[in-house]
Design an enzyme around this catalytic site. Structure first.
Site, PDB file in Angstrom:
ATOM      1  NE  ARG A 180      -3.819   0.283   2.192  1.00 52.06           N
ATOM      2  CZ  ARG A 180      -4.578   0.755   3.174  1.00 52.06           C
ATOM      3  NH1 ARG A 180      -4.605   0.131   4.344  1.00 52.06           N
ATOM      4  NH2 ARG A 180      -5.293   1.853   3.005  1.00 52.06           N
ATOM      5  CB  CYS A 239      -1.766   3.498   9.565  1.00 52.85           C
ATOM      6  SG  CYS A 239      -3.123   4.020  10.651  1.00 52.85           S
TER       7      CYS A 239
END
Length: 284
Positions: A180, A239
């Site tokens: 990611r 995150c």
């Protein structure tokens, strides 16, 4: 005070004269909207069996505000958060221990919220419920209300501009999975990639297979290799939505390193098309 507690220590302290308040915050990152699968029900899991005396706290309802431009898990209304904690029996003069199903992310978010609002003594059960070897109970307790009054600002908090600046002036760690970070896949947010200058540091690499944190020396060595140490200057973490990043802030604390949390994280950053996005393994 240590940021984590072992199951053995929790058993001992629970049997003492002033046992800690125990909070159960079982939660899982839900992909239900994308896959059609039913969402994880933390309360049902709690009611099926929890550590004796533990009070359930709902991450989505109690530890975050409504999802929107500020991210999927923005800060909750502080007064409402304080009321939830008081109903759970939390007071400033009583230790708090938090656990979840084992991943540690939700417990760490609770730990961070209590620290940010000024609670002086809160720890996470290392390894979560999976580390608990004692009996479980299904009785839902009715704790004596606590007196905790939140006072925000006790630990570091970043907004988007602060995260962008820290990526240039200090160390900004991206706690998401490496794919990611690189932008190879993005199952949730508008676009893949990372904040320019951020360093890939998946939070999954801070724990062993059983979900317990790596030894202090191993954590300190890992973070030093990423540019973060006790004398490296300011450190921040983000995150997807400020949950797994809280777990990395916790890991840094175990290693003796203070770090700020960017709560909005990638879900906020990527929703603003004016914000730059970097892709690939290189921070820039």
């Amino acid at each position: 005070m240590n940021a984590i507690i072992s199951a053995t220590e929790l058993v001992s302290e629970s049997a003492g004269a002033n046992p800690p308040v125990i909070l159960d915050v079982r939660w899982q990152l839900s992909m239900a909207k994308a896959t059609g699968a039913p969402a994880f029900d933390g309360r049902a899991a709690y009611e099926a069996g929890h550590i004796p005396g533990a009070v359930y706290v709902d991450l989505d309802a109690d530890l975050a505000g409504p999802a929107g431009a500020a991210g999927r898990h923005p800060l909750p209304d502080v007064a409402s958060f304080g009321a939830v904690m008081r109903r759970a029996g939390v007071s400033a003069d009583r230790d708090v221990v938090v656990y979840d199903g084992g991943q540690g992310w939700a417990a760490a978010r609770t730990w961070w919220m209590l620290r940010w609002t000024g609670h002086p003594s809160v720890r996470v059960l290392d390894g979560g419920l999976g580390a608990w070897e004692g009996p479980l109970e299904t009785v839902v307790p009715s704790p004596v209300p606590g007196t905790f009054e939140p006072a925000p600002g006790a630990v570091g908090l970043l907004d988007a501009d602060g995260a962008a600046a820290l990526a240039r002036s200090g160390v900004l760690l991206d706690a998401r999975a490496a794919e990611r970070y690189r932008g190879d896949v993005e199952p949730i947010d508008r676009v893949g990639g990372h904040i320019p200058g951020a360093v890939s540091a998946p939070t999954s690499e801070n724990v062993a297979q059983d979900g317990r944190f790596l030894p202090v020396e191993a954590l300190a060595s890992r973070f030093k290799s990423l540019g973060a140490s006790g004398d490296s200057g300011e450190v921040g973490v983000y995150c997807g939505s400020g949950v797994s990043a809280a777990h990395e802030v916790l890991a840094l604390a175990v290693a003796g390193i203070d770090a700020a949390l960017y709560v909005g994280s990638w879900s906020e950053w990527s929703s603003d098309e004016s914000r730059p996005v970097a892709t690939g393994p290189d921070p820039q």
